[in-house]
Enzyme design. Structure first.
Site, short mmCIF file in Angstrom:
data_model
loop_
_atom_site.label_atom_id
_atom_site.label_comp_id
_atom_site.label_asym_id
_atom_site.label_seq_id
_atom_site.Cartn_x
_atom_site.Cartn_y
_atom_site.Cartn_z
N ARG A 225 79.59 -6.86 42.37
CA ARG A 225 80.04 -6.63 43.74
C ARG A 225 80.87 -5.36 43.76
NH1 ARG A 225 76.64 -9.75 44.95
NH2 ARG A 225 76.82 -11.68 46.17
N HIS A 273 71.49 -2.52 46.20
CA HIS A 273 71.80 -3.94 46.01
C HIS A 273 70.52 -4.78 45.84
CE1 HIS A 273 74.89 -7.33 46.87
NE2 HIS A 273 73.91 -7.77 46.08
P1 NAP Z 1 78.80 -16.93 37.26
O1 NAP Z 1 77.78 -17.79 36.61
O2 NAP Z 1 79.61 -17.48 38.36
O3 NAP Z 1 79.77 -16.40 36.11
C1 NAP Z 1 80.90 -15.64 36.36
C2 NAP Z 1 81.48 -15.13 35.04
O4 NAP Z 1 82.62 -14.32 35.32
C3 NAP Z 1 81.95 -16.27 34.14
O5 NAP Z 1 81.75 -15.96 32.80
C4 NAP Z 1 83.46 -16.30 34.44
O6 NAP Z 1 84.27 -16.80 33.38
C5 NAP Z 1 83.76 -14.84 34.63
N1 NAP Z 1 84.96 -14.66 35.44
C6 NAP Z 1 85.19 -15.04 36.71
N2 NAP Z 1 86.45 -14.71 37.09
C7 NAP Z 1 87.02 -14.14 36.03
C8 NAP Z 1 88.31 -13.59 35.78
N3 NAP Z 1 89.26 -13.59 36.72
N4 NAP Z 1 88.57 -13.10 34.56
C9 NAP Z 1 87.63 -13.12 33.59
N5 NAP Z 1 86.37 -13.61 33.75
C10 NAP Z 1 86.08 -14.11 34.97
O7 NAP Z 1 78.13 -15.60 37.82
P2 NAP Z 1 76.68 -14.99 37.49
O8 NAP Z 1 75.61 -15.90 37.93
O9 NAP Z 1 76.66 -14.52 36.08
O10 NAP Z 1 76.68 -13.74 38.50
C11 NAP Z 1 77.71 -12.76 38.50
C12 NAP Z 1 77.75 -12.03 39.82
O11 NAP Z 1 76.61 -11.17 39.95
C13 NAP Z 1 77.63 -12.90 41.08
O12 NAP Z 1 78.86 -13.50 41.40
C14 NAP Z 1 77.17 -11.92 42.13
O13 NAP Z 1 78.27 -11.37 42.81
C15 NAP Z 1 76.48 -10.83 41.33
N6 NAP Z 1 75.05 -10.70 41.64
C16 NAP Z 1 74.56 -9.49 42.02
C17 NAP Z 1 73.22 -9.34 42.26
C18 NAP Z 1 72.65 -8.01 42.61
O14 NAP Z 1 71.49 -7.93 43.01
N7 NAP Z 1 73.37 -6.93 42.45
C19 NAP Z 1 72.35 -10.43 42.14
C20 NAP Z 1 72.88 -11.65 41.77
C21 NAP Z 1 74.24 -11.78 41.51
P3 NAP Z 1 84.13 -18.33 32.89
O15 NAP Z 1 82.77 -18.41 32.23
O16 NAP Z 1 85.21 -18.49 31.93
O17 NAP Z 1 84.21 -19.18 34.12
C1 GLV Z 2 73.06 -11.19 45.21
O1 GLV Z 2 73.80 -10.27 45.29
C2 GLV Z 2 73.46 -12.52 44.84
O2 GLV Z 2 74.66 -12.76 44.77
O3 GLV Z 2 72.59 -13.37 44.61
#
Ligand code: NAP
Ligand code: GLV
Length: 310
Positions: A225, A273
């Site tokens: 983000r 995005h």
């Molecule tokens: P997720 O499963 O919710 O995992 C979040 C990770 O970040 C976890 O490892 C968490 O730690 C860590 N985290 C959260 N807050 C933290 C903090 N304050 N300090 C240190 N580590 C922290 O998320 P995901 O599925 O991997 O996706 C990540 C992000 O990608 C999404 O939230 C979304 O915004 C973005 N995204 C973007 C696109 C795009 O097209 N650009 C598409 C999909 C998603 P813990 O494991 O210890 O909880």
């Molecule tokens: C896209 O940005 C998602 O959060 O799935």
């Protein structure tokens, strides 16, 4: 009383989602938010950025599924109903993200911006390639998408480390956690990949001071983000050369405004995005499984923790 799911997205076309949901749950009425029908029938919502006031139409809602991984926009709403919220968890979405991250890291690791610059100048510019094992890549966030991407980078031979809130154990990844480990983590990685959720704790996490903690000439990939990085500080870091290159898929304001200096910066790749998206066929299995759990009175999977922010 009939049982219905309401679908609303300001991005995805509904037809593939309706077909995939019907294949999983043939007995359930799938309804577009602007279709006629009794709003009291709606028990489940599958949504991406519905308009304000959307949820108050449905008094019998039992589950909201965010049509994506990031729930920052959903949790920021003043009209969020007090029902369980799930994020999409989709193996194909993780793979799509991992392939984008691999592309972005390879772009920097294989000096592609330097070759693009040289080509514009009609200049033959040989740079001795480095092996992946010579290049350190840090992944901020080791969740569903972050850990898949980190493992893919490690599979390619990069020296990968990862940072998360809680301790992690991933094969081939040097995992650290907590704020106290962050500055050392930043200093140790030539390529930094941002894969954190946007929460009050991560907003502007990468400010001018933390960008300065990166090694000089670092490369930055943000697929999470925009507001996790202080964009004005990033522009300054790019101008000074402290951050040499960037691949940016997300921005503080989207679409990225015309006047943003990022558009014209050498070595910066801007994509709109789309690093990854939920894929109806593979994502609907999880949506359906949670609906079955609700009907059976069981707790849902991939539940969002509103207090934690992800
Ligand atoms: P997720 O499963 O919710 O995992 C979040 C990770 O970040 C976890 O490892 C968490 O730690 C860590 N985290 C959260 N807050 C933290 C903090 N304050 N300090 C240190 N580590 C922290 O998320 P995901 O599925 O991997 O996706 C990540 C992000 O990608 C999404 O939230 C979304 O915004 C973005 N995204 C973007 C696109 C795009 O097209 N650009 C598409 C999909 C998603 P813990 O494991 O210890 O909880
Ligand atoms: C896209 O940005 C998602 O959060 O799935």
């Amino acid at each position: 009383m009939a049982e219905a799911l309401v679908f609303h997205s300001d991005l995805d076309s509904p037809e593939p989602w309706i077909a995939a949901l019907k294949a999983e749950l043939p007995w359930l009425e799938i309804r577009l938010s602007n279709a006629p029908g009794d709003d009291r029938d709606v028990r489940y919502a599958l949504v991406w950025r519905p308009p304000l006031g959307f949820f108050s139409r449905f008094p019998n809602l039992e589950l909201v599924t965010n049509l994506g991984a990031g729930v920052d926009a959903l949790l920021a709403r003043p009209d969020l109903p007090e029902v369980p919220i799930a994020r999409i968890s989709d193996p194909e979405m993780s793979r799509m993200m991992a392939s984008f991250v691999l592309f972005a890291v390879l772009r920097h690791a294989r000096d592609i911006p330097a070759f693009e610059r040289a080509q514009r100048e009609r200049r033959w510019h040989f740079i001795t390639p480095r092996t992946a094992g010579e290049i350190s890549v840090g992944v901020l966030g080791l969740g569903e998408l972050g850990s898949t991407a980190a493992l893919e980078l490690a599979r390619q031979g990069f020296r990968v480390s990862g940072w998360s809130r809680s301790p992690k154990d991933l094969p081939g990844i040097a995992c650290v956690n907590g704020m106290e480990a962050l500055d050392g983590f930043l200093a140790a990685n030539e390529i930094l990949v941002v894969m954190l959720p946007l929460t009050p704790q991560t907003r502007h996490l990468l400010d001018a001071r933390r960008l300065a903690a990166l090694p000089r000439g670092a490369k930055l990939v943000n697929v999470a983000r925009g507001p996790i990085i202080d964009e004005a500080a990033l522009v300054e870091a790019l101008r000074s050369g402290h951050v040499a290159e960037a691949t940016l898929d997300v921005f503080e304001t989207e679409p990225l405004p015309q006047e943003s200096p990022l558009w014209g910066m050498d070595g910066v790749l801007i994509t709109p995005h789309l690093a990854s998206m939920a894929i109806p066929k593979s994502a609907c299995a999880q949506v359906a499984a949670n609906i079955r759990r609700i009907r059976a009175g069981e707790p849902i999977a991939q539940r969002v923790d509103a207090a934690r922010g992800y």
